[in-house]
Design a protein around this motif. Structure first.
Motif, PDB file in Angstrom:
ATOM      1  N   ILE A 184     -35.144   6.743  72.942  1.00 40.73           N
ATOM      2  CA  ILE A 184     -34.518   7.947  72.313  1.00 40.73           C
ATOM      3  C   ILE A 184     -33.509   7.470  71.310  1.00 40.73           C
ATOM      4  CG2 ILE A 184     -32.775   9.529  72.975  1.00 40.73           C
ATOM      5  CD1 ILE A 184     -35.549   9.953  74.415  1.00 40.73           C
ATOM      6  N   LYS A 185     -32.887   6.256  71.600  1.00 41.15           N
ATOM      7  CA  LYS A 185     -31.897   5.415  70.715  1.00 41.15           C
ATOM      8  C   LYS A 185     -32.586   5.385  69.569  1.00 41.15           C
ATOM      9  CE  LYS A 185     -28.376   3.903  73.654  1.00 41.15           C
ATOM     10  NZ  LYS A 185     -27.906   2.442  74.254  1.00 41.15           N
ATOM     11  N   GLU A 186     -33.985   4.716  69.633  1.00 47.42           N
ATOM     12  CA  GLU A 186     -34.848   4.322  68.377  1.00 47.42           C
ATOM     13  C   GLU A 186     -34.973   5.705  67.642  1.00 47.42           C
ATOM     14  OE1 GLU A 186     -38.988   2.511  67.470  1.00 47.42           O
ATOM     15  OE2 GLU A 186     -37.758   1.640  69.048  1.00 47.42           O
ATOM     16  N   LEU A 187     -35.405   6.461  68.191  1.00 45.68           N
ATOM     17  CA  LEU A 187     -35.797   7.774  67.725  1.00 45.68           C
ATOM     18  C   LEU A 187     -34.380   8.594  66.879  1.00 45.68           C
ATOM     19  CD1 LEU A 187     -37.825   9.621  70.418  1.00 45.68           C
ATOM     20  CD2 LEU A 187     -38.683   8.776  68.463  1.00 45.68           C
ATOM     21  N   ASP A 188     -33.544   8.323  67.452  1.00 46.88           N
ATOM     22  CA  ASP A 188     -32.386   8.887  66.704  1.00 46.88           C
ATOM     23  C   ASP A 188     -32.042   8.100  65.593  1.00 46.88           C
ATOM     24  OD1 ASP A 188     -30.322  10.664  66.571  1.00 46.88           O
ATOM     25  OD2 ASP A 188     -28.988   9.425  67.907  1.00 46.88           O
ATOM     26  N   MET A 230     -40.272  16.564  71.823  1.00 42.57           N
ATOM     27  CA  MET A 230     -39.296  17.245  72.424  1.00 42.57           C
ATOM     28  C   MET A 230     -38.013  16.480  72.561  1.00 42.57           C
ATOM     29  SD  MET A 230     -40.591  19.842  73.732  1.00 42.57           S
ATOM     30  CE  MET A 230     -39.275  20.526  74.608  1.00 42.57           C
ATOM     31  N   ALA A 231     -38.081  15.035  72.456  1.00 39.45           N
ATOM     32  CA  ALA A 231     -36.800  14.377  72.275  1.00 39.45           C
ATOM     33  C   ALA A 231     -36.373  14.665  71.021  1.00 39.45           C
ATOM     34  CB  ALA A 231     -37.226  12.865  72.604  1.00 39.45           C
ATOM     35  N   LYS A 232     -37.046  14.505  70.033  1.00 32.83           N
ATOM     36  CA  LYS A 232     -36.564  14.849  68.508  1.00 32.83           C
ATOM     37  C   LYS A 232     -35.790  16.026  68.555  1.00 32.83           C
ATOM     38  CE  LYS A 232     -39.805  11.711  65.844  1.00 32.83           C
ATOM     39  NZ  LYS A 232     -40.650  11.903  64.933  1.00 32.83           N
ATOM     40  N   LEU A 233     -36.365  17.101  69.255  1.00 33.38           N
ATOM     41  CA  LEU A 233     -35.602  18.455  69.198  1.00 33.38           C
ATOM     42  C   LEU A 233     -34.347  18.384  70.072  1.00 33.38           C
ATOM     43  CD1 LEU A 233     -38.794  20.716  69.728  1.00 33.38           C
ATOM     44  CD2 LEU A 233     -37.437  20.570  67.591  1.00 33.38           C
ATOM     45  N   MET A 234     -34.409  17.732  71.042  1.00 35.27           N
ATOM     46  CA  MET A 234     -33.179  17.563  71.776  1.00 35.27           C
ATOM     47  C   MET A 234     -32.101  16.736  71.035  1.00 35.27           C
ATOM     48  SD  MET A 234     -34.797  16.998  75.561  1.00 35.27           S
ATOM     49  CE  MET A 234     -35.959  17.914  76.284  1.00 35.27           C
ATOM     50  N   LEU A 235     -32.485  15.875  70.177  1.00 32.20           N
ATOM     51  CA  LEU A 235     -31.506  14.971  69.449  1.00 32.20           C
ATOM     52  C   LEU A 235     -30.958  16.122  68.413  1.00 32.20           C
ATOM     53  CD1 LEU A 235     -33.476  11.557  69.288  1.00 32.20           C
ATOM     54  CD2 LEU A 235     -31.284  12.111  70.184  1.00 32.20           C
ATOM     55  N   GLU A 236     -31.753  16.886  67.854  1.00 36.16           N
ATOM     56  CA  GLU A 236     -31.325  17.637  66.637  1.00 36.16           C
ATOM     57  C   GLU A 236     -30.513  18.778  67.307  1.00 36.16           C
ATOM     58  OE1 GLU A 236     -34.609  19.512  64.543  1.00 36.16           O
ATOM     59  OE2 GLU A 236     -35.398  17.519  64.127  1.00 36.16           O
ATOM     60  N   SER A 237     -30.407  19.046  68.560  1.00 36.34           N
ATOM     61  CA  SER A 237     -29.431  19.991  69.258  1.00 36.34           C
ATOM     62  C   SER A 237     -28.268  19.536  69.304  1.00 36.34           C
ATOM     63  CB  SER A 237     -29.821  20.724  70.280  1.00 36.34           C
ATOM     64  OG  SER A 237     -29.847  19.631  71.365  1.00 36.34           O
ATOM     65  N   LYS A 238     -28.159  17.922  69.360  1.00 37.13           N
ATOM     66  CA  LYS A 238     -26.618  17.225  69.573  1.00 37.13           C
ATOM     67  C   LYS A 238     -26.071  17.951  70.749  1.00 37.13           C
ATOM     68  CE  LYS A 238     -26.249  16.765  64.719  1.00 37.13           C
ATOM     69  NZ  LYS A 238     -26.565  15.245  64.365  1.00 37.13           N
ATOM     70  N   LYS A 239     -26.911  18.511  71.861  1.00 35.97           N
ATOM     71  CA  LYS A 239     -26.104  18.851  73.070  1.00 35.97           C
ATOM     72  C   LYS A 239     -26.416  18.120  74.291  1.00 35.97           C
ATOM     73  CE  LYS A 239     -26.533  23.792  71.536  1.00 35.97           C
ATOM     74  NZ  LYS A 239     -27.035  25.195  71.974  1.00 35.97           N
ATOM     75  N   LEU A 240     -27.285  16.976  74.257  1.00 37.49           N
ATOM     76  CA  LEU A 240     -27.624  16.347  75.437  1.00 37.49           C
ATOM     77  C   LEU A 240     -27.321  14.775  75.064  1.00 37.49           C
ATOM     78  CD1 LEU A 240     -31.022  18.159  76.114  1.00 37.49           C
ATOM     79  CD2 LEU A 240     -28.883  18.302  77.289  1.00 37.49           C
ATOM     80  N   TYR A 259     -28.184  10.667  75.571  1.00 38.39           N
ATOM     81  CA  TYR A 259     -29.420   9.940  75.278  1.00 38.39           C
ATOM     82  C   TYR A 259     -30.184   9.850  76.827  1.00 38.39           C
ATOM     83  CZ  TYR A 259     -28.249   7.888  70.878  1.00 38.39           C
ATOM     84  OH  TYR A 259     -27.913   7.941  69.524  1.00 38.39           O
ATOM     85  N   GLU A 260     -29.070   9.574  77.863  1.00 36.53           N
ATOM     86  CA  GLU A 260     -29.493   9.636  79.002  1.00 36.53           C
ATOM     87  C   GLU A 260     -30.104  10.826  79.564  1.00 36.53           C
ATOM     88  OE1 GLU A 260     -26.576   8.658  78.088  1.00 36.53           O
ATOM     89  OE2 GLU A 260     -26.687   6.818  78.302  1.00 36.53           O
ATOM     90  N   GLU A 261     -29.621  12.145  79.372  1.00 39.58           N
ATOM     91  CA  GLU A 261     -30.100  13.258  79.787  1.00 39.58           C
ATOM     92  C   GLU A 261     -31.592  13.639  79.066  1.00 39.58           C
ATOM     93  OE1 GLU A 261     -26.215  16.001  80.439  1.00 39.58           O
ATOM     94  OE2 GLU A 261     -26.967  15.654  78.517  1.00 39.58           O
ATOM     95  N   ILE A 262     -31.728  13.187  77.695  1.00 41.94           N
ATOM     96  CA  ILE A 262     -33.016  13.428  77.128  1.00 41.94           C
ATOM     97  C   ILE A 262     -34.017  12.530  77.796  1.00 41.94           C
ATOM     98  CG2 ILE A 262     -34.194  13.028  74.945  1.00 41.94           C
ATOM     99  CD1 ILE A 262     -31.493  13.824  73.354  1.00 41.94           C
ATOM    100  N   ALA A 263     -33.641  11.234  78.034  1.00 41.95           N
ATOM    101  CA  ALA A 263     -34.693  10.386  78.739  1.00 41.95           C
ATOM    102  C   ALA A 263     -35.077  10.906  79.970  1.00 41.95           C
ATOM    103  CB  ALA A 263     -33.981   8.968  79.004  1.00 41.95           C
ATOM    104  N   GLN A 309     -39.055  11.621  80.202  1.00 46.17           N
ATOM    105  CA  GLN A 309     -39.599  10.557  80.869  1.00 46.17           C
ATOM    106  C   GLN A 309     -39.746   9.257  79.665  1.00 46.17           C
ATOM    107  OE1 GLN A 309     -40.190  10.326  84.107  1.00 46.17           O
ATOM    108  NE2 GLN A 309     -38.722  12.433  83.794  1.00 46.17           N
ATOM    109  N   LEU A 310     -38.877   9.361  78.576  1.00 46.51           N
ATOM    110  CA  LEU A 310     -39.014   8.134  77.597  1.00 46.51           C
ATOM    111  C   LEU A 310     -37.647   7.301  78.136  1.00 46.51           C
ATOM    112  CD1 LEU A 310     -39.188  10.201  74.343  1.00 46.51           C
ATOM    113  CD2 LEU A 310     -41.039   8.690  75.611  1.00 46.51           C
TER     114      LEU A 310
END
Length: 63
Positions: free
Chosen positions: A54-58, A28-38, A40-44, A48-49
């Motif tokens: 999140i930064k590492e995944l990015d 889910m975090a990867k999908l959210m990162l791809e959207s570029k709309k959120l 790091y804090e919102e994705i976290a 619950q990561l």
């Protein structure tokens, strides 16, 4: 003896559920990162990561 096996099975099931939840959060975090709309804090917050995770995944995604 049956009690020991039940405990082992319960612990294995808990670990499997935790691993599945972690894998889902990462997907889910990867999908959210791809959207570029959120952020790091919102994705976290949603996954619950941690922000660091999140930064590492990015970083892995863009590397």
């Amino acid at each position: 003896m049956s009690r020991v096996f039940e405990e082992i099975a319960r612990e294995a099931a808990e670990k499997a559920a935790e691993k599945a939840a972690q894998e889902t959060a990462i997907k889910m975090a990867k999908l959210m990162l791809e959207s570029k709309k959120l952020s790091y804090e919102e994705i976290a917050e949603f996954t619950q990561l941690t922000v660091e995770e999140i930064k590492e995944l990015d970083g892995k995604r863009t590397a």
